[in-house]
Design a protein around this motif. Sequence first.
Motif, mmCIF file in Angstrom:
data_model
loop_
_atom_site.group_PDB
_atom_site.id
_atom_site.type_symbol
_atom_site.label_atom_id
_atom_site.label_comp_id
_atom_site.label_asym_id
_atom_site.label_seq_id
_atom_site.Cartn_x
_atom_site.Cartn_y
_atom_site.Cartn_z
ATOM 1 N N GLU A 1 10.604 2.632 -11.821
ATOM 2 C CA GLU A 1 11.743 2.952 -10.953
ATOM 3 C C GLU A 1 11.944 4.462 -10.951
ATOM 4 O O GLU A 1 11.746 5.133 -11.964
ATOM 5 N N ASN A 2 12.346 5.017 -9.827
ATOM 6 C CA ASN A 2 12.526 6.460 -9.700
ATOM 7 C C ASN A 2 13.893 6.926 -10.199
ATOM 8 O O ASN A 2 14.084 8.102 -10.482
ATOM 9 N N GLN B 1 13.333 2.897 -4.375
ATOM 10 C CA GLN B 1 12.527 4.079 -4.698
ATOM 11 C C GLN B 1 11.674 3.792 -5.933
ATOM 12 O O GLN B 1 12.193 3.413 -6.973
ATOM 13 N N VAL B 2 10.361 4.003 -5.778
ATOM 14 C CA VAL B 2 9.416 3.775 -6.863
ATOM 15 C C VAL B 2 8.684 5.078 -7.132
ATOM 16 O O VAL B 2 8.182 5.717 -6.203
ATOM 17 N N ALA B 3 8.634 5.493 -8.401
ATOM 18 C CA ALA B 3 7.890 6.689 -8.811
ATOM 19 C C ALA B 3 6.472 6.246 -9.155
ATOM 20 O O ALA B 3 6.277 5.397 -10.023
ATOM 21 N N VAL B 4 5.487 6.813 -8.457
ATOM 22 C CA VAL B 4 4.087 6.443 -8.639
ATOM 23 C C VAL B 4 3.350 7.650 -9.211
ATOM 24 O O VAL B 4 3.419 8.753 -8.641
ATOM 25 N N PHE B 5 2.649 7.454 -10.327
ATOM 26 C CA PHE B 5 1.997 8.548 -11.046
ATOM 27 C C PHE B 5 0.488 8.360 -11.090
ATOM 28 O O PHE B 5 -0.003 7.266 -11.361
ATOM 29 N N HIS B 6 -0.235 9.447 -10.849
ATOM 30 C CA HIS B 6 -1.700 9.489 -10.951
ATOM 31 C C HIS B 6 -2.006 10.281 -12.220
ATOM 32 O O HIS B 6 -1.778 11.493 -12.269
ATOM 33 N N VAL B 7 -2.480 9.586 -13.245
ATOM 34 C CA VAL B 7 -2.752 10.216 -14.540
ATOM 35 C C VAL B 7 -4.261 10.323 -14.709
ATOM 36 O O VAL B 7 -4.981 9.337 -14.628
ATOM 37 N N ALA C 1 0.858 -1.188 0.000
ATOM 38 C CA ALA C 1 0.000 0.000 0.000
ATOM 39 C C ALA C 1 0.889 1.231 0.000
ATOM 40 O O ALA C 1 1.844 1.327 0.774
ATOM 41 N N ILE C 2 0.580 2.186 -0.890
ATOM 42 C CA ILE C 2 1.386 3.395 -1.011
ATOM 43 C C ILE C 2 0.732 4.564 -0.276
ATOM 44 O O ILE C 2 1.314 5.129 0.642
ATOM 45 N N CYS C 3 -0.477 4.928 -0.688
ATOM 46 C CA CYS C 3 -1.190 6.053 -0.085
ATOM 47 C C CYS C 3 -2.589 6.119 -0.680
ATOM 48 O O CYS C 3 -2.863 5.447 -1.679
ATOM 49 N N PRO C 4 -3.475 6.940 -0.106
ATOM 50 C CA PRO C 4 -4.763 7.154 -0.772
ATOM 51 C C PRO C 4 -4.542 7.818 -2.134
ATOM 52 O O PRO C 4 -3.655 8.671 -2.280
ATOM 53 N N LEU C 5 -5.336 7.425 -3.136
ATOM 54 C CA LEU C 5 -5.210 8.012 -4.467
ATOM 55 C C LEU C 5 -5.357 9.525 -4.410
ATOM 56 O O LEU C 5 -4.644 10.255 -5.101
ATOM 57 N N ASN C 6 -6.242 10.030 -3.563
ATOM 58 C CA ASN C 6 -6.464 11.475 -3.459
ATOM 59 C C ASN C 6 -5.254 12.234 -2.916
ATOM 60 O O ASN C 6 -5.213 13.457 -3.013
ATOM 61 N N ASP C 7 -4.270 11.534 -2.346
ATOM 62 C CA ASP C 7 -3.053 12.200 -1.865
ATOM 63 C C ASP C 7 -2.074 12.517 -2.992
ATOM 64 O O ASP C 7 -1.106 13.249 -2.783
ATOM 65 N N ILE C 8 -2.302 11.939 -4.174
ATOM 66 C CA ILE C 8 -1.437 12.230 -5.325
ATOM 67 C C ILE C 8 -2.214 13.177 -6.233
ATOM 68 O O ILE C 8 -3.249 12.817 -6.785
ATOM 69 N N VAL C 9 -1.724 14.381 -6.382
ATOM 70 C CA VAL C 9 -2.376 15.373 -7.237
ATOM 71 C C VAL C 9 -2.452 14.805 -8.648
ATOM 72 O O VAL C 9 -1.457 14.259 -9.150
ATOM 73 N N GLY D 1 3.455 12.934 -9.901
ATOM 74 C CA GLY D 1 3.974 11.717 -9.310
ATOM 75 C C GLY D 1 4.471 11.943 -7.901
ATOM 76 O O GLY D 1 4.669 13.083 -7.470
ATOM 77 N N VAL D 2 4.650 10.845 -7.180
ATOM 78 C CA VAL D 2 5.248 10.862 -5.850
ATOM 79 C C VAL D 2 6.282 9.744 -5.807
ATOM 80 O O VAL D 2 6.261 8.829 -6.624
ATOM 81 N N CYS D 3 7.180 9.829 -4.857
ATOM 82 C CA CYS D 3 8.168 8.775 -4.669
ATOM 83 C C CYS D 3 7.788 7.992 -3.420
ATOM 84 O O CYS D 3 7.445 8.564 -2.395
ATOM 85 N N ALA D 4 7.849 6.668 -3.524
ATOM 86 C CA ALA D 4 7.571 5.796 -2.391
ATOM 87 C C ALA D 4 8.733 4.827 -2.229
ATOM 88 O O ALA D 4 9.339 4.391 -3.209
ATOM 89 N N LEU D 5 9.050 4.509 -0.985
ATOM 90 C CA LEU D 5 10.088 3.523 -0.700
ATOM 91 C C LEU D 5 9.404 2.173 -0.510
ATOM 92 O O LEU D 5 8.627 1.986 0.426
#
Length: 117
Positions: A52-53, A33-39, A12-20, A24-28
């Motif tokens: 990968e970040n 380090q993983v770059a996670v993007f909300h498109v 689990a990374i975070c709630p979707l609403n926490d990513i504008v 993208g955000v970086c998660a460990l």
Amino acid sequence: MNNDRLPRSWTAICPLNDIVPNTGVCALVNGEQVAVFHVNSHDADPAVYAIENFDPGSQAAVLSRGLIGSLGERIVVASPIYKHHFDLRTGECLESPSYSVGSFATRVENGHVWVAV
């Protein structure tokens, strides 16, 4: 080796609403380090991608801070340093395939983003 047959560990990374949207955000995840993007496009449901970040071209962990866009049918992130474009579905670097990065399966469940590494 077929990655579809390997067991996946979902994190689990975070709630979707926490990513504008369209950032993208970086998660460990498991020390990586993983770059996670909300498109969020106007004519489709929101999508989540993870790569990968680490940007091999600049030797810096910066891809989560890149700009999201599209090149043809590909959804990409442009590295903030040398502007190489990485396909968010596959991790392929369009300008220099030798700089391609790994991509990870994602899902949104009960409003939370999950990544399989």
